[in-house]
Scaffold this active site. Structure first.
Site, short mmCIF file in Angstrom:
data_model
loop_
_atom_site.label_atom_id
_atom_site.label_comp_id
_atom_site.label_asym_id
_atom_site.label_seq_id
_atom_site.Cartn_x
_atom_site.Cartn_y
_atom_site.Cartn_z
N ARG A 1 3.52 32.86 -4.13
CA ARG A 1 2.21 32.27 -3.86
C ARG A 1 2.27 31.25 -2.72
O ARG A 1 3.29 30.60 -2.51
CB ARG A 1 1.69 31.54 -5.09
CG ARG A 1 0.97 32.45 -6.03
CD ARG A 1 0.38 31.63 -7.15
NE ARG A 1 -0.03 32.52 -8.23
CZ ARG A 1 -0.18 32.13 -9.48
NH1 ARG A 1 0.09 30.89 -9.83
NH2 ARG A 1 -0.58 32.97 -10.38
N THR B 1 0.86 -1.19 0.00
CA THR B 1 0.00 0.00 0.00
C THR B 1 0.89 1.24 0.00
O THR B 1 1.94 1.24 0.64
CB THR B 1 -0.94 0.05 1.23
OG1 THR B 1 -1.48 1.38 1.34
CG2 THR B 1 -0.24 -0.28 2.54
N GLY C 1 -3.08 8.94 1.31
CA GLY C 1 -2.65 8.27 2.54
C GLY C 1 -3.82 7.74 3.34
O GLY C 1 -3.62 7.19 4.42
N ASP D 1 0.15 3.81 1.47
CA ASP D 1 -0.12 4.56 2.71
C ASP D 1 0.89 4.30 3.82
O ASP D 1 0.98 5.07 4.79
CB ASP D 1 -1.53 4.21 3.24
CG ASP D 1 -2.62 4.50 2.22
OD1 ASP D 1 -2.36 5.31 1.30
OD2 ASP D 1 -3.71 3.92 2.33
O1 F6P Z 1 -5.09 3.03 0.26
C1 F6P Z 1 -4.40 3.50 -0.86
C2 F6P Z 1 -5.06 4.71 -1.44
O2 F6P Z 1 -4.30 5.16 -2.54
C3 F6P Z 1 -5.30 5.84 -0.45
O3 F6P Z 1 -4.14 6.60 -0.22
C4 F6P Z 1 -6.40 6.60 -1.16
O4 F6P Z 1 -7.19 7.29 -0.25
C5 F6P Z 1 -7.19 5.51 -1.82
O5 F6P Z 1 -6.35 4.38 -1.92
C6 F6P Z 1 -7.71 5.87 -3.19
O6 F6P Z 1 -8.53 4.84 -3.60
P1 F6P Z 1 -9.31 4.86 -4.99
O7 F6P Z 1 -8.27 4.67 -6.06
O8 F6P Z 1 -10.25 3.72 -4.86
O9 F6P Z 1 -9.95 6.20 -5.09
#
Ligand code: F6P
Length: 308
Positions: free
Chosen positions: A148, A111, A156, A113
């Protein structure tokens, strides 16, 4: 993920074990969507983002029928062990399935995250965070040249690792993460002081899961109380989930994929394998899903010191 798949396939073949790839994660288990993989099937993929096997969020696997169907498919194909790559949801599924059917499963932490317990880093995090660093460095040029203030939202989910690491690495003036309470008053004061000292550009990294809101919400809260600053909001979005993996991610995935297969061959399973302080670390699925990994407090404090 491709580097992990490659390592799993090549380690299995090296040990004379037949290997099948399951397409679209647990969905492929339910629908019997599997393909036999040879050594050449994983040639030339270590440098590619995404996954050649595709992935999906499976609702079906959370049901009794879905799990029973998956078990049937595995048995019919005489499959003796499973390697799963993913995060929290993947391991919850693995825990339930292995409890129910006593099926040998080893999990790999995958992941962006970086929020899984039992590993210093998850597969994908290093690539994602380097993509963010590259993007923020580019945005910094506009921030600086045009005087800016930028609010940049990064992914995450509920974790702030991507925000924290990218913020430290790009010298962000402020980083808002869910793991520590965001001080909007303090941020307004800091930016006002910067303005008074003629520092008219700044970068605020906002983790998407921050309790103060996403980048647009934070920008509204802050700029409604600030005079002078011209500001922009950028949401980096899904560029963070793709692209060629970094060297660190490729090596991490290769080591973990190799260890997962080695463990199953040796009759060890029922856990996620990670790397802590350079060494393999095994966390039972029940432990892996209990809580999330959080950044060290020392890292959170570092931001205040370095951005002053
Ligand atoms: O869990 C991984 C992740 O990329 C998160 O960081 C993010 O919130 C989510 O998945 C996005 O998921 P999707 O691609 O389903 O919008």
């Amino acid at each position: 993920m491709n580097a992990a798949i490659r390592a799993v396939v090549r380690t299995a073949i090296h040990n004379n074990v037949e290997v099948w790839g399951v397409r679209r994660g647990y969905e492929g288990l339910i629908h019997n969507d599997m393909v036999e993989l040879q050594s050449q099937s994983v040639s030339n993929i270590i440098q590619r983002g995404g996954t050649i096997l595709k992935t999906a969020r499976s609702i079906g696997f959370m049901t009794e029928t879905g799990m029973a169907q998956s078990y049937e498919n595995l048995k019919r194909r005489e499959i003796d062990g499973l390697v799963v790559i993913g995060g929290d949801g993947t391991f919850r599924g693995a825990l339930e399935f292995s409890n129910r059917y006593k099926f040998p499963i080893v999990g790999l932490p995958g992941t962006i995250d970086n929020d899984l317990n039992g590993t210093d880093f998850t597969i994908g995090f290093d690539t994602a965070v380097n993509t963010v660093v590259d993007a923020v460095d580019k945005i910094r040029d506009t921030a600086d040249s045009h005087d800016r203030l930028f609010f940049i939202e990064v992914m995450g989910r509920d974790a702030g690792f991507i925000a924290l690491y990218s913020g430290i690495a790009t010298g962000a003036e402020e980083i808002l993460v869910p793991e520590s309470r965001s001080d909007i008053d303090g941020l307004v004061k800091l930016l006002q002081e910067e303005w008074d000292e003629d520092r008219r550009s700044a970068i605020v990294i906002v983790a998407e899961g921050d309790e103060a809101g996403g980048a647009y919400e934070v920008a509204n809260k802050v700029t409604s109380r600030l005079e002078g600053f011209s500001h922009r909001v950028t949401i980096l979005g899904h560029i963070q989930r793709g692209g060629s993996p970094t060297c660190n991610d490729r090596v991490l995935a290769s080591r973990l994929g190799n260890e997962a297969v080695t463990a199953i061959i040796q009759g060890r399973y029922g856990f996620m394998v990670g790397i802590v302080n350079g060494l393999f670390h095994y966390v039972p699925f029940a432990e892996a899903v209990k809580s999330h990994n959080t950044p060290a407090i020392e890292m959170l404090k570092l931001v205040d010191v370095l951005s002053s």
